[in-house]
Design an enzyme around this catalytic site. Structure first.
Site, PDB file in Angstrom:
ATOM      1  N   GLY A 125      43.645  32.823  42.937  1.00 11.06           N
ATOM      2  CA  GLY A 125      43.474  33.783  41.846  1.00 11.06           C
ATOM      3  C   GLY A 125      42.837  35.083  42.299  1.00 11.06           C
ATOM      4  O   GLY A 125      42.289  35.830  41.501  1.00 11.06           O
ATOM      5  N   SER A 128      46.388  37.271  46.364  1.00 12.46           N
ATOM      6  CA  SER A 128      46.968  37.395  47.699  1.00 12.46           C
ATOM      7  C   SER A 128      48.402  37.905  47.590  1.00 12.46           C
ATOM      8  O   SER A 128      48.862  38.652  48.457  1.00 12.46           O
ATOM      9  CB  SER A 128      46.915  36.059  48.445  1.00 12.46           C
ATOM     10  OG  SER A 128      47.465  35.026  47.680  1.00 12.46           O
ATOM     11  N   ASP A 173      46.907  43.313  38.849  1.00  8.00           N
ATOM     12  CA  ASP A 173      46.613  42.977  40.242  1.00  8.00           C
ATOM     13  C   ASP A 173      47.062  44.083  41.195  1.00  8.00           C
ATOM     14  O   ASP A 173      46.295  44.536  42.049  1.00  8.00           O
ATOM     15  CB  ASP A 173      47.291  41.663  40.636  1.00  8.00           C
ATOM     16  CG  ASP A 173      46.886  40.525  39.723  1.00  8.00           C
ATOM     17  OD1 ASP A 173      45.882  40.677  39.004  1.00  8.00           O
ATOM     18  OD2 ASP A 173      47.569  39.485  39.721  1.00  8.00           O
TER      19      ASP A 173
HETATM   20  C1  GLA Z   1      47.361  36.970  36.868  1.00 10.61           C
HETATM   21  C2  GLA Z   1      48.402  38.070  36.646  1.00 10.61           C
HETATM   22  C3  GLA Z   1      47.752  39.325  36.057  1.00 10.61           C
HETATM   23  C4  GLA Z   1      46.910  38.979  34.824  1.00 10.61           C
HETATM   24  C5  GLA Z   1      45.975  37.802  35.109  1.00 10.61           C
HETATM   25  C6  GLA Z   1      45.256  37.320  33.876  1.00 10.61           C
HETATM   26  O1  GLA Z   1      46.463  37.379  37.853  1.00 10.61           O
HETATM   27  O2  GLA Z   1      49.029  38.403  37.855  1.00 10.61           O
HETATM   28  O3  GLA Z   1      48.735  40.271  35.753  1.00 10.61           O
HETATM   29  O4  GLA Z   1      47.721  38.718  33.716  1.00 10.61           O
HETATM   30  O5  GLA Z   1      46.679  36.699  35.666  1.00 10.61           O
HETATM   31  O6  GLA Z   1      44.359  38.276  33.428  1.00 10.61           O
END
Ligand code: GLA
Length: 386
Positions: A125, A128, A173
């Site tokens: 999470g 990567s 991200d």
């Molecule tokens: C993942 C997804 C992001 C976001 C998060 C939750 O990391 O890639 O776009 O939705 O979950 O906040």
């Protein structure tokens, strides 16, 4: 990271020592608050880490794309005009997805030798995947003078993940990895894509990332299910309201949700989005005031909402967060990223960090039988050439 050593590895794999390759780095990210809000066009507050992905790359005179990584055995060899997604979900899909975006944009590419090395824990999470995408996009943009802005690289990478890799992620991200700044969090409005760097002055405190080391098996399907549930919430609301997304509702509208959404589960999903957006706004205000204690409380509330209303935490994440809250020195703790496994992020008093991780490691292993890993990250700049 020893860049010289990385180049040696590159030459050992690809020979031809004549031309020096280029080296790029893209960070991973940790989201401080604002979870599952990005695809609802809401607010997020992530920052870029000192952990990330290195890419050593050089053009070739033919049309072959050669991909290696120091992290996995799997390597790939493809032709520029003819490659497909790897059906077993191998890591090469991230760079290949980005390359195919450049091809769609008619960029004039040649073949290339690529060597990746990542020091972000995988599937934890910490993005990567966005990190690999962005380092590839940034490198290609430079090497082939494609002239795209960082924002375009962010959107292109998100699109590669949605359409080529097949994960329906939001934009947080790639944005964090692209726009991050040292010692700052990125406060992003996912609707307008306006953003602000908010100084993260943690004087006397440290960020600690704790990894559940639980594999996130169901993440993709559950993630898509949550997106679907947000769409359902919108359907109910649109019977009475003229709104484009859940983030157009403010905290003052919370009673409206109860009135207009008859389905209890869907109601809770929508409530999370609205309250989480409000927490991000508050979090930015208290950060500007330098009030880390208050920031920690908002992190705690965020996790509780992700557990009770959005239901994306699970036994391991909850164990890490609620055990952490029992330990002296903890200011706030929550899951980060998509959930269902992966990592938590905590703020801890600096002089208590060693004792904190020791106690949490014990408590977590008692509660789950698993061993947690801990990282004390630095907050650094986004994607760059080294
Ligand atoms: C993942 C997804 C992001 C976001 C998060 C939750 O990391 O890639 O776009 O939705 O979950 O906040």
């Amino acid at each position: 990271m020893d860049i010289q050593k990385l180049k040696e590895d590159f030459f050992n794999i690809y020979n031809r020592r004549v031309e020096d390759p280029f080296v790029f780095f893209s960070p991973g990210r940790v989201n401080l608050i604002g979870e599952h809000t990005d695809y609802n066009n809401g607010y997020v507050l992530p920052c870029a880490l000192n952990y990330g992905t290195y890419l050593v790359i050089r053009k070739r005179s033919d049309d072959r794309i050669l991909l290696h990584t120091l992290n996995f055995e799997f390597s790939g060899s493809y032709k520029l005009d003819k490659f497909e997604k790897n059906k077993n979900g191998e890591w090469v899909n991230y760079p290949l997805g980005v390359i195919s975006e450049f091809i769609d944009r008619k960029a004039e590419l040649t073949g290339m030798d690529m060597l990746f090395y990542g020091n972000i824990p995988n599937g934890a999470g910490l993005s990567s995947s966005a990190s690999i995408e962005m380092v590839t996009a940034f490198a290609l943009n430079n090497l082939f003078s494609a002239g795209l802005s960082i924002l375009e690289l962010v959107k292109l990478s998100q699109h590669a993940e949605n359409s080529f890799v097949g994960m329906n992620c939001g934009i947080m991200d790639q944005f964090a990895v692209g726009m991050g700044q040292e010692d700052s969090a990125v406060f992003l409005n996912c609707e307008t894509l306006n953003y602000e760097s908010v100084p993260l002055e943690l004087k006397g405190y440290r960020l600690i990332i704790s990894n559940t080391n639980k594999r996130r098996g169901l993440t993709d399907s559950k993630y898509n299910e949550r997106r679907q549930e947000c769409e359902e919430a919108l359907k109910y609301l649109r019977k009475e309201l003229d709104i484009a997304n859940l983030s157009q509702l403010g905290i003052k509208d919370i009673d409206l949700l109860e009135k207009l959404i008859p389905d209890e589960t869907i109601l809770r999903r929508a409530r999370h989005v609205v309250t989480e957006n409000n927490r991000v706004l508050k979090a930015v205000r208290v950060l500007h005031m330098g009030d880390i204690e208050e920031f920690g409380k908002l992190m705690n509330e965020s996790h509780d909402s992700l557990k009770n209303d959005y239901e994306v935490t699970g036994r391991e994440l909850d164990a890490l967060v609620y055990e952490a809250r029992e330990i002296d020195g903890l200011i706030g703790s929550r899951m980060t990223g998509a959930g269902f496994g992966g990592c938590t992020v905590s703020i801890v008093k600096e002089d208590k960090t060693a004792e904190f991780t020791k106690q949490l490691e014990n408590a977590y292993s008692k509660a789950t039988g698993l061993k947690a890993d801990f990282y004390l990250p630095l907050i650094m700049d986004g994607v760059r050439q080294l």
